[in-house]
Design an enzyme around this catalytic site. Structure first.
Site, PDB file in Angstrom:
ATOM      1  CG  ASN A 190      41.734  39.451  73.032  1.00  0.00           C
ATOM      2  OD1 ASN A 190      40.385  39.496  73.425  1.00  0.00           O
ATOM      3  ND2 ASN A 190      42.130  39.113  71.878  1.00  0.00           N
ATOM      4  CD1 TRP A 191      39.820  38.879  79.709  1.00  0.00           C
ATOM      5  CD2 TRP A 191      37.758  39.123  80.389  1.00  0.00           C
ATOM      6  NE1 TRP A 191      40.051  39.455  81.046  1.00  0.00           N
ATOM      7  CE2 TRP A 191      38.512  39.364  81.496  1.00  0.00           C
ATOM      8  CE3 TRP A 191      36.474  39.130  80.682  1.00  0.00           C
ATOM      9  CZ2 TRP A 191      37.913  39.744  82.718  1.00  0.00           C
ATOM     10  CZ3 TRP A 191      35.588  39.410  81.691  1.00  0.00           C
ATOM     11  CH2 TRP A 191      36.701  39.772  82.834  1.00  0.00           C
ATOM     12  CE  LYS A 192      42.571  35.529  72.200  1.00  0.00           C
ATOM     13  NZ  LYS A 192      43.808  34.612  71.664  1.00  0.00           N
TER      14      LYS A 192
ATOM     15  CG  HIS B 251      43.283  39.128  67.533  1.00  0.00           C
ATOM     16  ND1 HIS B 251      43.012  37.756  67.366  1.00  0.00           N
ATOM     17  CD2 HIS B 251      43.757  39.294  68.802  1.00  0.00           C
ATOM     18  CE1 HIS B 251      43.721  37.096  68.380  1.00  0.00           C
ATOM     19  NE2 HIS B 251      44.235  38.039  69.149  1.00  0.00           N
TER      20      HIS B 251
ATOM     21  CD  GLU C  32      42.129  34.431  68.421  1.00  0.00           C
ATOM     22  OE1 GLU C  32      41.336  35.014  68.893  1.00  0.00           O
ATOM     23  OE2 GLU C  32      43.067  33.744  69.051  1.00  0.00           O
TER      24      GLU C  32
ATOM     25  CD  GLU D 235      48.025  39.168  69.685  1.00  0.00           C
ATOM     26  OE1 GLU D 235      48.110  39.214  70.962  1.00  0.00           O
ATOM     27  OE2 GLU D 235      47.064  39.245  69.170  1.00  0.00           O
TER      28      GLU D 235
ATOM     29  N   GLY E 206      47.816  31.305  71.926  1.00  0.00           N
ATOM     30  CA  GLY E 206      47.058  30.054  72.316  1.00  0.00           C
ATOM     31  C   GLY E 206      48.036  28.706  72.361  1.00  0.00           C
TER      32      GLY E 206
ATOM     33  CB  SER F 156      52.319  31.847  74.563  1.00  0.00           C
ATOM     34  OG  SER F 156      51.159  30.925  73.712  1.00  0.00           O
TER      35      SER F 156
ATOM     36  N   GLY G  85      46.149  36.844  75.993  1.00  0.00           N
ATOM     37  CA  GLY G  85      44.969  36.237  75.906  1.00  0.00           C
ATOM     38  C   GLY G  85      44.380  35.292  77.260  1.00  0.00           C
ATOM     39  N   GLY G  86      44.856  34.001  76.973  1.00  0.00           N
ATOM     40  CA  GLY G  86      44.352  33.091  78.079  1.00  0.00           C
ATOM     41  C   GLY G  86      44.812  33.707  79.610  1.00  0.00           C
TER      42      GLY G  86
HETATM   43  P1  13P Z   1      47.188  34.116  74.449  1.00  0.00           P
HETATM   44  O1  13P Z   1      47.923  35.051  75.439  1.00  0.00           O
HETATM   45  O2  13P Z   1      46.063  33.044  74.740  1.00  0.00           O
HETATM   46  O3  13P Z   1      48.190  33.219  73.484  1.00  0.00           O
HETATM   47  O4  13P Z   1      46.593  34.890  73.318  1.00  0.00           O
HETATM   48  C1  13P Z   1      47.300  36.179  72.732  1.00  0.00           C
HETATM   49  C2  13P Z   1      46.173  37.074  71.952  1.00  0.00           C
HETATM   50  O5  13P Z   1      45.576  36.384  71.045  1.00  0.00           O
HETATM   51  C3  13P Z   1      45.778  38.230  72.654  1.00  0.00           C
HETATM   52  O6  13P Z   1      45.033  38.978  71.802  1.00  0.00           O
END
Ligand code: 13P
Length: 247
Positions: free
Chosen positions: A6-8, A93, A95, A163, A169, A206, A227-228
């Site tokens: 997920n590149w957000k 998600h 977020e 999650e 993050g 993470s 994510g990251g």
């Molecule tokens: P991180 O891997 O950056 O913690 O993000 C997880 C996430 O929200 C994937 O959707």
């Protein structure tokens, strides 16, 4: 095993080079029985999908509107995502739930829309730190699953992502025992609703190349939502290649 990135709200046209490196290395993951999905920002979906002609890497959206079309400025429908080459879409998600006030009921409509549009819905759930500290994590996730999966859902087009909000993050992850407990809980909930169809359950929060082997080896962890660490091909593939062999 499924590793989804997920590149957000990260990436620009230069990210297509990084995506090209992921495509080039997708066969390494496929050799381990690992499927890859990348969910870039909406503006890059069509370009990524055009490049991802090998079937070993799929492209997904990060959200969709419940309706197929209409007067919803700034929104994107599941049908539009599919027409651009997406095969998956993330819904619910944390977020989106936090930034846009999305409720379980709205997430359920989006999951339904995803399947109407021909996409696999990656439905996200997870407790906050306060909810875990209060001992409510299992109950919160049960309530979210019950509320976020629509009555019409086809389990063959569902992926469930756990999650924990406090792990996203932050570099923090639950203990292996806590991941195992939650995933067993989710498995039981999904099996009681869909006894005939196994649903993939991803862990997210993470996940990095350094902790992926331990997390992906946990019972009932069928992959990761990253994510990251999904922004760089080496990290993303490092996670995928840390998966136990599934043949
Ligand atoms: P991180 O891997 O950056 O913690 O993000 C997880 C996430 O929200 C994937 O959707």
């Amino acid at each position: 095993m499924l590793i989804a990135g997920n590149w957000k709200m990260n990436g620009d046209p230069s990210s297509l080079e990084e995506f090209g490196r992921m495509i080039a290395r997708a066969p390494e993951a496929a050799a381990k029985g690992v499927d890859l999905v990348v969910c870039p920002p909406a503006v890059l979906i069509a370009k990524c999908a055009d490049r991802a002609t090998v079937s070993m890497i799929a492209v997904g959206g990060q959200d969709c509107h419940p309706d197929p079309s209409g007067a919803h400025t700034g929104d994107i429908s599941a049908e539009m995502l599919a027409a651009c080459g997406a095969r998956y879409v993330i819904v619910g998600h944390s977020e989106r739930r936090t930034d846009h006030g999305e409720t379980d009921a709205l997430v359920a409509k989006k999951a339904e829309a995803a399947q109407r549009g021909g996409l696999v819905a990656i439905v996200c759930v997870g407790e906050t730190e306060a909810e875990r500290d209060a001992g409510d994590a299992l109950a919160v996730v049960k309530r979210q699953i019950e509320g976020s999966l629509p009555a019409t859902l086809d389990p063959a087009g569902l992926v469930l992502a756990y999650e924990p909000v406090w792990a996203i993050g932050t570099g923090k992850t639950p203990s292996i025992d806590d991941i195992a407990e939650m995933h067993a809980h989710i498995r039981a909930l999904l099996e009681s609703r869909f006894p005939a169809v196994p649903v993939l359950i991803l862990y997210g929060g993470s996940v990095k190349p350094g902790n992926a082997a331990e997390i992906l080896a946990v019972d009932n962890v069928d992959g990761a939502l990253v994510g990251g660490a999904s922004l760089k091909a080496d990290d993303f593939l490092g996670i995928a290649l840390a998966a136990p062999n599934h043949g």
